[in-house]
Design an enzyme around this catalytic site. Structure first.
Site, PDB file in Angstrom:
ATOM      1  N   LYS A  86     -11.713   4.319   4.084  1.00 22.34           N
ATOM      2  CA  LYS A  86     -10.931   4.764   2.695  1.00 22.34           C
ATOM      3  C   LYS A  86     -11.566   5.680   2.024  1.00 22.34           C
ATOM      4  CE  LYS A  86      -9.686   1.085   0.093  1.00 22.34           C
ATOM      5  NZ  LYS A  86     -10.016   0.124  -0.755  1.00 22.34           N
TER       6      LYS A  86
HETATM    7  O1  LIG Z   1      -9.604  -0.578  -3.784  1.00 15.40           O
HETATM    8  C1  LIG Z   1      -8.799  -0.450  -4.557  1.00 15.40           C
HETATM    9  C2  LIG Z   1      -8.601  -1.715  -5.387  1.00 15.40           C
HETATM   10  O2  LIG Z   1      -7.484  -2.542  -5.061  1.00 15.40           O
HETATM   11  C3  LIG Z   1      -8.245  -1.316  -6.979  1.00 15.40           C
HETATM   12  O3  LIG Z   1      -8.166  -2.477  -7.520  1.00 15.40           O
HETATM   13  P1  LIG Z   1      -8.572  -2.583  -9.276  1.00 15.40           P
HETATM   14  O4  LIG Z   1      -7.476  -1.739  -9.859  1.00 15.40           O
HETATM   15  O5  LIG Z   1      -8.290  -3.973  -9.553  1.00 15.40           O
HETATM   16  O6  LIG Z   1      -9.753  -2.170  -9.208  1.00 15.40           O
END
Ligand SMILES: O=C[C@H](O)COP(=O)(O)O
Length: 224
Positions: A86
């Protein structure tokens, strides 16, 4: 649709692995922080044992292209070449995506808030795009529209890239992402719990059960 879990909690992964048609597990440094200072690779190897052939997405931490690429190499050295790396889509990240794709790494372009980031990541050959649904809404960006535009671009360019929508705070956001063209979603365990434990479902289950028992005086069909 592909459904992934956005957590590295081993108990939750074990639990939902037996319930969901699970396509993968995704993580980022903030998700890992929730588990404390874990033995990073040992922990991720345990996740791989639990999920079998499902995909594992692991985020880089380095900020410069060179650091991102070294993180990516370290991750695949420990966890295997099939691991999705990622990478946030900024200047350094996009350069790393382009370079790593030329070396046949699997890449999930993340921290996507705009169509333009997505168009660039598609052109750079990213395998997945991770648009941040709830974070977009918090910025007054129409997340459903952005995902729709991303899906249209994938179709128009006949690209193999898929949309792995992320950052959900409720089930309706997941529905909107799916409806607007996401091929995959990743959500925390509590989103799946919200979806599957709504009181109306439980009431229907109880009513059917009660009607059966009143009719046949047994609790199960196999007790007839
Ligand atoms: O890696 C990405 C996450 O799904 C971001 O989620 P979040 O906005 O809850 O931190």
């Amino acid at each position: 649709m592909k459904f992934m879990l956005d957590t590295v909690n081993l108990d939750k992964i074990r639990y939902y692995q037996s319930i969901l048609p699970l396509a993968g597990v995704t993580s980022n440094p903030s998700i890992i922080k929730k588990e404390g200072k874990i033995d990073f690779y040992a922990h991720l190897k345990k996740i791989k044992e639990i999920i079998g052939s499902a995909d594992l997405h692991v985020q880089v931490v380095g900020k410069l292209q060179e650091e991102i690429e070294k993180d990516a190499q370290d991750i695949v050295d420990h966890l295997g070449k099939e691991t999705f790396i990622k990478i946030p889509v900024n200047e350094e990240g996009l350069a790393a995506i382009k370079s790593l794709k030329s070396k046949e790494f699997k890449v999930t372009a993340t921290a996507i808030y705009t169509e333009f980031q997505a168009y660039l990541a598609i052109a750079a050959g990213a395998d997945y795009l991770a648009p941040y649904y709830n974070r977009m809404e918090n910025l007054n960006i129409n997340a459903a529209d952005v995902i729709y535009a991303m899906a249209e671009e994938i179709k128009r360019s006949s690209s193999p890239t898929e949309i792995l929508a992320a950052s959900f705070k409720n089930v309706n956001q997941v529905n909107q992402a799916c409806r607007n063209g996401a091929q995959a979603i990743t959500a925390s365990p509590d989103i799946f719990e919200q979806a599957l434990t709504m009181p109306a479902i439980q009431k229907a289950v109880t009513d059917f059960h009660d009607d059966w028992r009143e009719t046949f005086a047994t609790e199960k069909i196999y007790e007839l």
